[in-house]
Design a protein around this motif. Structure first.
Motif, PDB file in Angstrom:
ATOM      1  N   ALA A  43       0.823  -1.216   0.000  1.00  0.00           N
ATOM      2  CA  ALA A  43       0.000   0.000   0.000  1.00  0.00           C
ATOM      3  C   ALA A  43       0.851   1.258   0.000  1.00  0.00           C
ATOM      4  N   SER A  44       2.044   1.195   0.649  1.00  0.00           N
ATOM      5  CA  SER A  44       2.886   2.384   0.730  1.00  0.00           C
ATOM      6  C   SER A  44       3.735   2.580  -0.513  1.00  0.00           C
ATOM      7  N   THR A  45       3.890   1.516  -1.336  1.00  0.00           N
ATOM      8  CA  THR A  45       4.743   1.635  -2.526  1.00  0.00           C
ATOM      9  C   THR A  45       3.949   1.602  -3.817  1.00  0.00           C
ATOM     10  N   VAL A  46       2.621   1.491  -3.779  1.00  0.00           N
ATOM     11  CA  VAL A  46       1.829   1.342  -4.990  1.00  0.00           C
ATOM     12  C   VAL A  46       1.884   2.633  -5.817  1.00  0.00           C
ATOM     13  N   THR A  47       1.985   2.451  -7.109  1.00  0.00           N
ATOM     14  CA  THR A  47       1.963   3.598  -8.029  1.00  0.00           C
ATOM     15  C   THR A  47       0.773   3.530  -8.969  1.00  0.00           C
ATOM     16  N   GLU A  48       0.265   2.323  -9.249  1.00  0.00           N
ATOM     17  CA  GLU A  48      -0.888   2.176 -10.119  1.00  0.00           C
ATOM     18  C   GLU A  48      -1.823   1.135  -9.511  1.00  0.00           C
ATOM     19  N   MET A  49      -3.118   1.502  -9.494  1.00  0.00           N
ATOM     20  CA  MET A  49      -4.099   0.592  -8.886  1.00  0.00           C
ATOM     21  C   MET A  49      -4.265  -0.684  -9.707  1.00  0.00           C
ATOM     22  N   GLU A  50      -3.991  -0.619 -11.028  1.00  0.00           N
ATOM     23  CA  GLU A  50      -4.147  -1.809 -11.864  1.00  0.00           C
ATOM     24  C   GLU A  50      -3.199  -2.929 -11.427  1.00  0.00           C
ATOM     25  N   SER A  51      -2.037  -2.577 -10.886  1.00  0.00           N
ATOM     26  CA  SER A  51      -1.107  -3.597 -10.396  1.00  0.00           C
ATOM     27  C   SER A  51      -1.351  -3.923  -8.930  1.00  0.00           C
ATOM     28  N   PHE A  52      -2.041  -2.999  -8.200  1.00  0.00           N
ATOM     29  CA  PHE A  52      -2.277  -3.238  -6.784  1.00  0.00           C
ATOM     30  C   PHE A  52      -3.392  -4.276  -6.565  1.00  0.00           C
ATOM     31  N   TYR A  53      -4.490  -4.151  -7.333  1.00  0.00           N
ATOM     32  CA  TYR A  53      -5.633  -5.052  -7.126  1.00  0.00           C
ATOM     33  C   TYR A  53      -5.266  -6.511  -7.353  1.00  0.00           C
ATOM     34  N   PRO A  54      -4.583  -6.889  -8.449  1.00  0.00           N
ATOM     35  CA  PRO A  54      -4.227  -8.324  -8.602  1.00  0.00           C
ATOM     36  C   PRO A  54      -3.319  -8.826  -7.490  1.00  0.00           C
ATOM     37  N   SER A  55      -2.477  -7.915  -6.911  1.00  0.00           N
ATOM     38  CA  SER A  55      -1.585  -8.349  -5.830  1.00  0.00           C
ATOM     39  C   SER A  55      -2.368  -8.732  -4.574  1.00  0.00           C
ATOM     40  N   LEU A  56      -3.600  -8.222  -4.470  1.00  0.00           N
ATOM     41  CA  LEU A  56      -4.406  -8.545  -3.292  1.00  0.00           C
ATOM     42  C   LEU A  56      -4.896 -10.000  -3.304  1.00  0.00           C
ATOM     43  N   VAL A  57      -4.933 -10.596  -4.500  1.00  0.00           N
ATOM     44  CA  VAL A  57      -5.506 -11.952  -4.596  1.00  0.00           C
ATOM     45  C   VAL A  57      -4.713 -12.937  -3.741  1.00  0.00           C
ATOM     46  N   SER A  58      -3.390 -12.943  -3.936  1.00  0.00           N
ATOM     47  CA  SER A  58      -2.571 -13.897  -3.175  1.00  0.00           C
ATOM     48  C   SER A  58      -2.596 -13.574  -1.694  1.00  0.00           C
ATOM     49  N   LEU A  59      -2.644 -12.280  -1.328  1.00  0.00           N
ATOM     50  CA  LEU A  59      -2.690 -11.913   0.073  1.00  0.00           C
ATOM     51  C   LEU A  59      -3.980 -12.381   0.726  1.00  0.00           C
ATOM     52  N   ILE A  60      -5.093 -12.103   0.033  1.00  0.00           N
ATOM     53  CA  ILE A  60      -6.393 -12.520   0.618  1.00  0.00           C
ATOM     54  C   ILE A  60      -6.484 -14.043   0.697  1.00  0.00           C
ATOM     55  N   ARG A  61      -5.925 -14.728  -0.302  1.00  0.00           N
ATOM     56  CA  ARG A  61      -5.947 -16.181  -0.280  1.00  0.00           C
ATOM     57  C   ARG A  61      -5.162 -16.719   0.910  1.00  0.00           C
ATOM     58  N   SER A  62      -4.042 -16.066   1.271  1.00  0.00           N
ATOM     59  CA  SER A  62      -3.210 -16.542   2.371  1.00  0.00           C
ATOM     60  C   SER A  62      -3.734 -16.123   3.733  1.00  0.00           C
ATOM     61  N   LEU A  63      -4.516 -15.016   3.784  1.00  0.00           N
ATOM     62  CA  LEU A  63      -4.947 -14.486   5.061  1.00  0.00           C
ATOM     63  C   LEU A  63      -6.378 -14.872   5.414  1.00  0.00           C
ATOM     64  N   LEU A  64      -7.252 -15.050   4.437  1.00  0.00           N
ATOM     65  CA  LEU A  64      -8.674 -15.230   4.694  1.00  0.00           C
ATOM     66  C   LEU A  64      -9.130 -16.600   4.214  1.00  0.00           C
ATOM     67  N   ALA A  65     -10.383 -16.886   4.500  1.00  0.00           N
ATOM     68  CA  ALA A  65     -10.922 -18.213   4.191  1.00  0.00           C
ATOM     69  C   ALA A  65     -11.388 -18.321   2.761  1.00  0.00           C
ATOM     70  N   SER A  66     -11.285 -17.234   1.943  1.00  0.00           N
ATOM     71  CA  SER A  66     -11.780 -17.258   0.575  1.00  0.00           C
ATOM     72  C   SER A  66     -10.905 -16.352  -0.261  1.00  0.00           C
ATOM     73  N   GLU A  67     -10.781 -16.717  -1.536  1.00  0.00           N
ATOM     74  CA  GLU A  67     -10.050 -15.857  -2.467  1.00  0.00           C
ATOM     75  C   GLU A  67     -10.997 -15.079  -3.371  1.00  0.00           C
ATOM     76  N   HIS A  68     -12.310 -15.232  -3.125  1.00  0.00           N
ATOM     77  CA  HIS A  68     -13.299 -14.547  -3.973  1.00  0.00           C
ATOM     78  C   HIS A  68     -13.651 -13.205  -3.305  1.00  0.00           C
ATOM     79  N   PHE A  69     -13.390 -12.130  -4.047  1.00  0.00           N
ATOM     80  CA  PHE A  69     -13.694 -10.816  -3.466  1.00  0.00           C
ATOM     81  C   PHE A  69     -13.916  -9.825  -4.601  1.00  0.00           C
ATOM     82  N   HIS A  70     -14.514  -8.721  -4.242  1.00  0.00           N
ATOM     83  CA  HIS A  70     -14.629  -7.607  -5.203  1.00  0.00           C
ATOM     84  C   HIS A  70     -14.524  -6.279  -4.431  1.00  0.00           C
ATOM     85  N   ILE A  71     -14.169  -5.219  -5.197  1.00  0.00           N
ATOM     86  CA  ILE A  71     -13.998  -3.858  -4.631  1.00  0.00           C
ATOM     87  C   ILE A  71     -14.867  -2.902  -5.423  1.00  0.00           C
ATOM     88  N   CYS A  72     -15.691  -2.103  -4.698  1.00  0.00           N
ATOM     89  CA  CYS A  72     -16.557  -1.085  -5.320  1.00  0.00           C
ATOM     90  C   CYS A  72     -16.151   0.291  -4.773  1.00  0.00           C
TER      91      CYS A  72
END
Length: 869
Positions: A43-72
């Protein structure tokens, strides 16, 4: 011993599941800590949101019980829109979760987390809080994205596997992720704003740079033009052969514009033939002289303006810089046709004597419409250069012819060589004498204006190079010279000027320059002075020397000198400026009482500028008729009956308001504009008199007008005044013309003749301001005045000087013998009125009786104060 060991092993086996459980929890906590640290860094080094959102997939998969998510995220109108979604197993959930009444909208509205299972989602749908649900989803967790207290969006998790539901720990982790997501969004927004600001500033810098480049180009073009014109002048002044002369001009023109193909065509003296003294063309040879026909050169001669032919269009540039365009086709042109052709006429005193033309065979856009002004400018200077060269060539030819004749005569008249040398010597003497005469005054043999200006210019230049150098200019004007010249004649006046020149020579040093500018004006250039005291010493010496009596032709004459002094200063650029300031200081000396010297200061320049401004405004006032007349009643002091009016001039100034004559009449007198103003006054008075002819109360009243003495001393002006009165005034006996004593100080005989002509016309004459000046009794019996007007200062003195009452009584008694009436001006109180009436003064005017008004009412009872000026 063996039994003890077995017990320890048994105890260890019992604790092994607990240790495995703790190890699992430790690994999970470490994974969470590592994931959260990775999220924070992302979050502190992000320059473009297009590269930030896909990076969340692996994080959410490792931290939470599901890898299915969306952002509005919400827009400016608080409407949610899908920004990113990762849901490969249930694509239909995307559309369901974006409807206006979806679960994400519910989280956004309540600004708090929401955790629902499949049954709870069905209940929300039944209750109408949401419209659509994803039937495959068994558990749903959403938290708002918060910036402070503001909700900017929603992040939500979906679970599609049985037994995989979200716990409170997932809720907390998801809120932690939402905080870093907001940080990333804000960072990207700030970066976009920064890039936008940088882009705008870069655009402004680019625009500024373009403008600077354009300005530099224009200045470089101007410098280039100046250098070319300077080079043309040097070429003209040179002694080049005519062919070399044209080649050098061509090279300078090529430095300004594409002019590889250039020719100059000149008209012969008969205006029928064309010569081509210079012709350079890559495809054509130089043509011979030919008669005028219908070619391009003749077209420029006929149009008398620059012409451009390009892309099938003919453009002509008038003297007013307006362009006219029309289609053009090369008809009747033989040989290779240029694609672009530009030409300008060569002019001499408004007449065309030739054409300058350039042409290009390759590029139809070789010349632009803006080049027409350039070719006109270049053509003017080339025309000047050609004319100068022609004159120089003629002079050289004449000189060569003269030398040939001299040589021939020398060979033929060898025996008369000595006589010829004597003639040459006499010629040299004559030239020397001519030079002397051209630089010296014929009467006093002093330097004249030309020589003085030359020496003064040299002094100014010397001051620029040597700041310590000091000089001064004395402008000397003789007092009473005109009186001496008019009274004793021009011969005596010349002798007087010669004696003045001799005395001035005695007062100045050898290195000073003494000159006579003309008339009685002399100037001195004091060279290499040490201080202002030196200037004052010389000025005092001049005044004292000229104040001594002159004995000329048996006459003892006296005069004095008024001297204006201008000290050297670096701001002076030419001789005229320092002479102007010295002249201004001289006039100041005259105004202070003559016979003195005054140093110039800046206040005098301001006075001169004020006088120039007043003169200009006065001329505008005459053209726009900004003047008006105010009338003051003249009453019979015995019965208060109104016998007439005095027309008083006023100037309705557009900025200063209503001005009295004392504020501008001196300038009108000095410039001669007073005559035009007073002719207008006569016309206005005639209209007023005409309005009284039909049943008016004032049908017998007169109007008095004060006039300048110029009408009497200038024959042409007197004739104009008489014609004006005859043309406009039907009853001239109702018009009184007033003149004061200054009109008769000079040319008194001529003024007296003018008065008699006016008297014969039928008007009445009045002597104005009597008692303010010399008040000679000669005016009472020798001049045809019917009215003597006592000056207001004389009337005002009756308050403290009873003796003047005896003067008024005497004037009244003389008036009975000489046939004039007394009118007192400036009556301001009852006591003065009674004294005047008792002394025999019959008529009067003043503020006590009535004030000047702009409109004269027939009804005397009406309040005139409404119309006061």
């Amino acid at each position: 011993m063996r039994e003890s060991e077995e017990k320890d092993d048994l105890r260890a086996l019992r604790q092994l599941p607990k240790l495995k459980s703790l190890l699992k929890k430790y690994r999970h906590v470490k994974n969470i800590q590592s994931g959260l640290l990775q999220l924070s860094e992302l979050a502190s080094t992000v320059t473009e949101m297009e590269s930030f959102y896909p990076s969340l997939v692996s994080l959410i998969r490792s931290l939470l019980a599901s890898e299915h998510f969306h952002i509005c995220l919400s827009d400016a109108e608080n409407r949610l829109s899908l920004t990113y979604a990762h849901n490969p197993h249930a694509p239909a959930a995307k559309s369901a979760d974006l409807s206006p009444d979806c679960l994400s909208q519910l989280v956004f509205n309540q600004a708090g987390p929401l955790h629902v299972n499949a049954g709870q989602m069905e209940q929300l749908k039944v209750s109408g809080k949401i419209q659509e649900i994803d039937p495959a989803c068994i558990d749903w967790l959403g938290v708002p994205l918060m910036r402070g207290r503001e909700v900017i969006g929603v992040i939500a998790l979906q679970s599609y596997q049985g037994g995989s539901v979200f716990a409170e720990r997932d809720n907390q982790l998801l809120q932690f992720i939402s905080d870093h997501l907001v940080t990333a969004i804000d960072r990207v927004n700030r970066r976009e704003l920064l890039e936008l600001s940088i882009k705008r500033r870069t655009g402004k810098l680019i625009q500024t740079n373009l403008e600077l480049q354009r300005e530099i180009a224009e200045r470089q073009k101007a410098v280039k033009m100046h250098q070319a014109l300077l080079a043309m002048s040097e070429i003209t002044a040179g002694t080049h052969e005519i062919d070399t002369f044209y080649q050098l001009l061509h090279s300078e023109v090529k430095g300004l514009i594409n002019a590889d193909n250039l020719y100059i065509a000149l008209l012969c003296e008969d205006k029928v033939w064309l010569n081509f003294p210079y012709y350079v063309d890559e495809f054509k040879a130089a043509p011979k002289s030919r008669k005028l026909a219908g070619g391009l050169t003749e077209m420029v001669l006929n149009k008398a303006c620059p012409v451009l032919i390009s892309s099938g269009q003919l453009h002509a540039l008038s003297e007013q810089n307006t362009q006219q365009s029309e289609p053009f086709a090369y008809l009747g042109i033989q040989g290779r046709i240029p694609k672009a052709w530009l030409a300008a006429p060569l002019m001499e005193q408004g007449k065309i004597f030739g054409v300058l033309a350039i042409q290009d065979y390759h590029n139809e856009n070789a010349y632009q419409e803006s080049d027409m002004e350039l070719i006109r400018f270049v053509g003017q200077h080339i025309a000047t250069a050609i004319l100068r060269k022609r004159d120089l060539t003629k002079n050289l030819e004449h000189k060569a012819e003269l030398e040939r004749l001299v040589n021939d005569r020398t060979q033929e008249l060898q025996a008369s060589n000595l006589n010829l040398r004597m003639q040459i010597e006499e010629r040299r003497k004559a030239e020397s004498q001519l030079y002397y005469d051209a630089h010296h005054d014929a009467l006093t043999k002093l330097a004249n204006r030309a020589m003085f200006s030359d020496r003064l210019t040299y002094a100014i230049r010397h001051l620029k190079r040597h700041p310590a150098y000091k000089f001064s200019v004395l402008f000397i004007d003789l007092d009473r010279f005109k009186l001496i010249n008019d009274t004793l004649g021009h011969h005596t006046g010349d002798l007087f000027l010669i004696e003045i020149a001799a005395r001035l020579k005695e007062c100045v040093r050898e290195n000073d320059v003494l000159a006579r500018l003309g008339g009685d004006e002399f100037v001195v250039l004091l060279d290499a002075i040490q201080s202002q005291d030196d200037v004052e010493d010389i000025a005092t010496r001049i005044i004292e020397r000229i104040a001594q009596p002159f004995e000329l032709d048996g006459q003892i004459l006296h005069s004095s000198a008024s001297i204006g002094i201008s000290l050297c200063h670096n701001h002076y650029q030419d001789a005229n400026e320092i002479l102007r300031d010295a002249d201004a200081a001289m006039y100041q000396a005259k105004s202070l009482g003559r016979g003195r010297y005054v140093f110039f200061d800046e206040s005098m320049r301001e006075q001169l500028l004020a006088s120039m401004t007043l003169e200009q405004e006065l001329r505008v006032a005459i053209n726009q008729q900004q003047f008006e007349l105010h009338y003051q009643k003249i009453s019979n002091l015995e019965c208060s009956q109104i016998i007439g009016f005095e027309a008083l001039l006023r100037w309705q100034h557009p900025k200063k308001g209503l001005l009295t004559p004392s504020e501008f009449l001196f300038m009108a007198e000095e410039t001669g504009m007073i005559l035009e103003i007073e002719n207008w006054v006569i016309e206005e008075v005639s209209r007023q008199l005409l309005s009284w002819q039909y049943g008016s109360e004032f049908d017998n009243a007169f109007i008095a007008v004060n006039l300048s003495g110029r009408h009497l001393t200038q024959v042409s002006q007197l004739s104009k005044l008489i014609d004006n009165i005859r043309k406009n005034i039907a009853l001239p006996q109702r018009l009184i013309l007033e003149f004061n004593e200054s009109a008769f100080e000079q040319h008194n005989e001529q003024a007296l003749k003018g008065l008699r002509k006016l008297k014969a016309l039928g008007v009445k004459l009045a002597l104005d301001d009597y008692g303010a000046g010399l008040s000679s009794l000669n005016f009472l019996y020798s001049y045809p005045f019917e009215i003597i007007k006592l000056d207001r200062s004389f009337v005002r003195s009756l308050k403290n000087n009873e003796k003047n009452l005896s003067v008024i009584r005497a004037l009244h008694e003389l008036g009975q013998d000489f046939g004039y009436r007394l009118v007192a001006e400036g009556i301001e109180n009852e006591d003065t009125l009674q004294k005047l009436h008792a002394a025999g003064c019959e008529f009067g005017q003043g503020y006590y009786l009535n004030r000047p008004v702009k409109i004269i009412r027939d009804d005397p009872s009406e309040d005139d104060n409404k119309h006061y000026a």
